[in-house]
Design a protein around this motif. Structure first.
Motif, PDB file in Angstrom:
ATOM      1  N   ARG A   1       0.831  -1.194   0.000  1.00 37.09           N
ATOM      2  CA  ARG A   1       0.000   0.000   0.000  1.00 37.09           C
ATOM      3  C   ARG A   1       0.872   1.251   0.000  1.00 37.09           C
ATOM      4  O   ARG A   1       1.919   1.276   0.614  1.00 37.09           O
ATOM      5  CB  ARG A   1      -0.919   0.030   1.215  1.00 37.09           C
ATOM      6  CG  ARG A   1      -1.822  -1.176   1.334  1.00 37.09           C
ATOM      7  CD  ARG A   1      -2.823  -1.004   2.461  1.00 37.09           C
ATOM      8  NE  ARG A   1      -3.655  -2.184   2.633  1.00 37.09           N
ATOM      9  CZ  ARG A   1      -4.800  -2.211   3.295  1.00 37.09           C
ATOM     10  NH1 ARG A   1      -5.248  -1.105   3.861  1.00 37.09           N
ATOM     11  NH2 ARG A   1      -5.496  -3.313   3.406  1.00 37.09           N
ATOM     12  N   LEU A   2       0.368   2.273  -0.668  1.00 38.24           N
ATOM     13  CA  LEU A   2       1.075   3.542  -0.702  1.00 38.24           C
ATOM     14  C   LEU A   2       0.039   4.662  -0.693  1.00 38.24           C
ATOM     15  O   LEU A   2      -0.910   4.639  -1.472  1.00 38.24           O
ATOM     16  CB  LEU A   2       1.945   3.649  -1.954  1.00 38.24           C
ATOM     17  CG  LEU A   2       2.807   4.907  -2.066  1.00 38.24           C
ATOM     18  CD1 LEU A   2       3.847   4.948  -0.948  1.00 38.24           C
ATOM     19  CD2 LEU A   2       3.484   4.975  -3.427  1.00 38.24           C
ATOM     20  N   VAL A   3       0.226   5.634   0.200  1.00 37.25           N
ATOM     21  CA  VAL A   3      -0.661   6.794   0.264  1.00 37.25           C
ATOM     22  C   VAL A   3      -0.105   7.859  -0.682  1.00 37.25           C
ATOM     23  O   VAL A   3       1.048   8.275  -0.552  1.00 37.25           O
ATOM     24  CB  VAL A   3      -0.756   7.345   1.697  1.00 37.25           C
ATOM     25  CG1 VAL A   3      -1.623   8.599   1.728  1.00 37.25           C
ATOM     26  CG2 VAL A   3      -1.310   6.275   2.635  1.00 37.25           C
ATOM     27  N   ILE A   4      -0.912   8.286  -1.635  1.00 34.32           N
ATOM     28  CA  ILE A   4      -0.477   9.224  -2.666  1.00 34.32           C
ATOM     29  C   ILE A   4      -1.391  10.450  -2.652  1.00 34.32           C
ATOM     30  O   ILE A   4      -2.620  10.325  -2.600  1.00 34.32           O
ATOM     31  CB  ILE A   4      -0.509   8.569  -4.062  1.00 34.32           C
ATOM     32  CG1 ILE A   4       0.423   7.347  -4.083  1.00 34.32           C
ATOM     33  CG2 ILE A   4      -0.104   9.566  -5.140  1.00 34.32           C
ATOM     34  CD1 ILE A   4       0.376   6.570  -5.384  1.00 34.32           C
ATOM     35  N   THR A   5      -0.780  11.629  -2.710  1.00 34.86           N
ATOM     36  CA  THR A   5      -1.519  12.894  -2.754  1.00 34.86           C
ATOM     37  C   THR A   5      -1.298  13.555  -4.104  1.00 34.86           C
ATOM     38  O   THR A   5      -0.150  13.680  -4.562  1.00 34.86           O
ATOM     39  CB  THR A   5      -1.064  13.845  -1.635  1.00 34.86           C
ATOM     40  OG1 THR A   5      -1.302  13.227  -0.373  1.00 34.86           O
ATOM     41  CG2 THR A   5      -1.811  15.170  -1.700  1.00 34.86           C
ATOM     42  N   GLN A   6      -2.363  13.991  -4.742  1.00 35.81           N
ATOM     43  CA  GLN A   6      -2.257  14.682  -6.016  1.00 35.81           C
ATOM     44  C   GLN A   6      -1.745  16.105  -5.774  1.00 35.81           C
ATOM     45  O   GLN A   6      -2.277  16.830  -4.932  1.00 35.81           O
ATOM     46  CB  GLN A   6      -3.618  14.710  -6.707  1.00 35.81           C
ATOM     47  CG  GLN A   6      -3.596  15.274  -8.106  1.00 35.81           C
ATOM     48  CD  GLN A   6      -4.892  14.985  -8.848  1.00 35.81           C
ATOM     49  OE1 GLN A   6      -5.528  13.969  -8.621  1.00 35.81           O
ATOM     50  NE2 GLN A   6      -5.286  15.906  -9.729  1.00 35.81           N
ATOM     51  N   ASP A   7      -0.712  16.502  -6.517  1.00 39.16           N
ATOM     52  CA  ASP A   7      -0.087  17.804  -6.295  1.00 39.16           C
ATOM     53  C   ASP A   7      -0.919  18.957  -6.837  1.00 39.16           C
ATOM     54  O   ASP A   7      -1.034  20.010  -6.204  1.00 39.16           O
ATOM     55  CB  ASP A   7       1.298  17.830  -6.954  1.00 39.16           C
ATOM     56  CG  ASP A   7       2.252  16.832  -6.317  1.00 39.16           C
ATOM     57  OD1 ASP A   7       2.068  16.522  -5.123  1.00 39.16           O
ATOM     58  OD2 ASP A   7       3.163  16.353  -7.019  1.00 39.16           O
TER      59      ASP A   7
END
Length: 437
Positions: free
Chosen positions: A305-311
């Motif tokens: 799992r990886l938490v990703i935030t849109q820039d």
């Protein structure tokens, strides 16, 4: 109700035995079913789309039994898991031959079912999912026009075909593949054809068990033709790709990631991505994100799992994932996909309304908002015309239809509660002519 009793005590063992290897007693004396027509195929698009969306967005997180209403869930789960765990698979052709001889299923059903499985399994093993879906469409047309099939047989077959098409479309969209090279075979992997044939047999068996269990749970066939079929198929897929009781090449070796699901915990453009579909010989996954933070990361396959935030809300996140094998090599192809988290967090996706559309007036039926429980941002409201909602939750409603009902409607309104969130309306039109006879 005579047909329902036949289904309950005769056809359930057939569906279950597609995937199993013990013998069950078959009651004698069943009357032949009348020839009928069936022309309501609108639900095919719903089922096909729901399966594709389920695989695309929610698979790694969702519990298949969440498709069912709470009052059905425990019984369905117990029956489903008991049947799937107790028996071993047998050849489909032998099962069909045996039960045609015993007059449990008709020769016409056997032939149509075999052709559906051929289109799904054999064409898929050539890696041509578009051709497989075209062939499935031809088989579905033949089923609809076949005067020798009963209403129930047609609806069972077209539901199965729609689920197959939904899965094929997903595999086509993501470029699904399994390793078929010398390094893979040296690690004990299977060839593409061996792997695919095993996966389709196992997931197809899971779908059929779900269908059979659903049929046995009550009149009207709502669980069987909608939720039960989808739950059974999805459970089979999850077990295969996670290596949970999956029989396919033991561990599916070290293969390319099959896909990534995502889940939002709030209304920010931040999602938890979870990869799935790799084998036990995978050790780590290398992530590279364009337009998202972190730009790069490595996760162990024990917790992929990886938490990703849109820039930037205007620029979608593009992600590439490379699977690293136990010997340090990587698969020749990586999984690449693009998702606009700022839009997805406000959307209503992967939701379908499933349940019986042919009912007995005055009786009670349960309907499910398939996919709602996978997103914490969703809220729902239920409305009925021609009946009374006697119980409801965010993802299910129990309706008692009026005694004099001829036609009615059930409506599910789903709203995404995030600022600027979408709304969607789903409707089932109901006939009071009784369930499929």
């Amino acid at each position: 109700m005579k047909y329902y009793k036949m289904i309950r005590y005769c056809f359930l063992p057939v569906l279950v035995l597609f995937f199993m290897s013990c013998e069950k007693a078959i009651p004698d004396g069943h009357e032949a079913l009348a020839l009928t027509t069936y022309d309501n195929y609108d639900e095919l698009t719903t089922i096909r789309t729901a399966i594709t969306e389920q695989l695309k967005n929610q698979l790694a997180f969702i519990d298949p039994y969440a498709f069912l209403s709470e009052n059905q869930r425990a019984e369905f789960k117990q029956k489903m898991e008991t049947e799937m765990a107790t028996f071993q698979g047998v050849q489909l052709s032998e099962i069909l031959r045996t039960y045609v001889q015993q007059e449990v299923i008709s020769p016409s059903f056997s032939i149509a079912y075999s052709k559906l499985m051929d289109a799904y399994q054999n064409d898929g093993s050539t890696r041509d999912f578009a051709f497989a879906n075209a062939r499935l469409e031809r088989e579905l047309t033949n089923i609809k026009e076949n005067p020798l099939l009963t209403i129930a047989e047609k609806k069972q077959l077209v539901t199965m075909g729609a689920v197959f098409q939904g899965a094929n479309q997903y595999f086509l969209d993501i470029g699904f593949q399994l390793p078929d090279d010398e390094a893979s075979l040296a690690r004990g992997g299977c060839s593409w054809k061996e792997s695919w044939n095993c996966i389709t047999e196992y997931t197809g068996g899971g779908m059929l068990v779900g269908l059979g269990v659903g049929i046995g749970m009550g009149p009207g066939g709502g669980v069987a033709f909608g939720v039960g079929t989808a739950a059974g198929f999805t459970l089979g897929v999850i077990q295969v790709i996670r290596g949970e009781n999956g029989p396919c090449c033991e561990s599916l070796d070290c293969n390319l990631v099959l896909g990534v699901s995502l889940r939002f915990d709030d209304c920010t453009p931040t999602a938890t991505y979870q990869a799935y579909g790799f084998g036990a010989d995978n050790t780590t996954l290398n992530w590279a994100n364009t337009g998202g933070t972190p730009a790069t990361a490595t996760t162990p396959t024990s917790n992929p799992r990886l938490v990703i935030t849109q820039d930037d809300p205007a620029v979608a996140v593009s992600t590439d994932i490379v699977a690293v094998c136990v010997d340090g090599t990587t698969e020749a192809n990586n999984l690449s996909f693009t998702r606009n988290l700022a839009e997805l967090v406000r959307s209503v996706s992967g939701v379908s309304l499933l349940g019986p559309d042919q009912i007995y007036p005055g009786e009670t039926y349960t309907y499910t908002g398939y996919g709602i429980s996978a997103n914490s941002n969703y809220a729902s409201q239920w409305f009925v015309d021609g009946g009374t909602i006697i119980a409801s939750s965010n993802n299910s409603a129990t309706v008692r239809w009026d005694n004099d009902l001829s036609e009615g409607r059930l409506q599910l309104q789903v709203a995404n509660n995030c600022p600027g969130g979408e709304q969607a309306v789903f409707t089932i039109s109901v006939s009071g002519d009784g369930p499929i006879p």
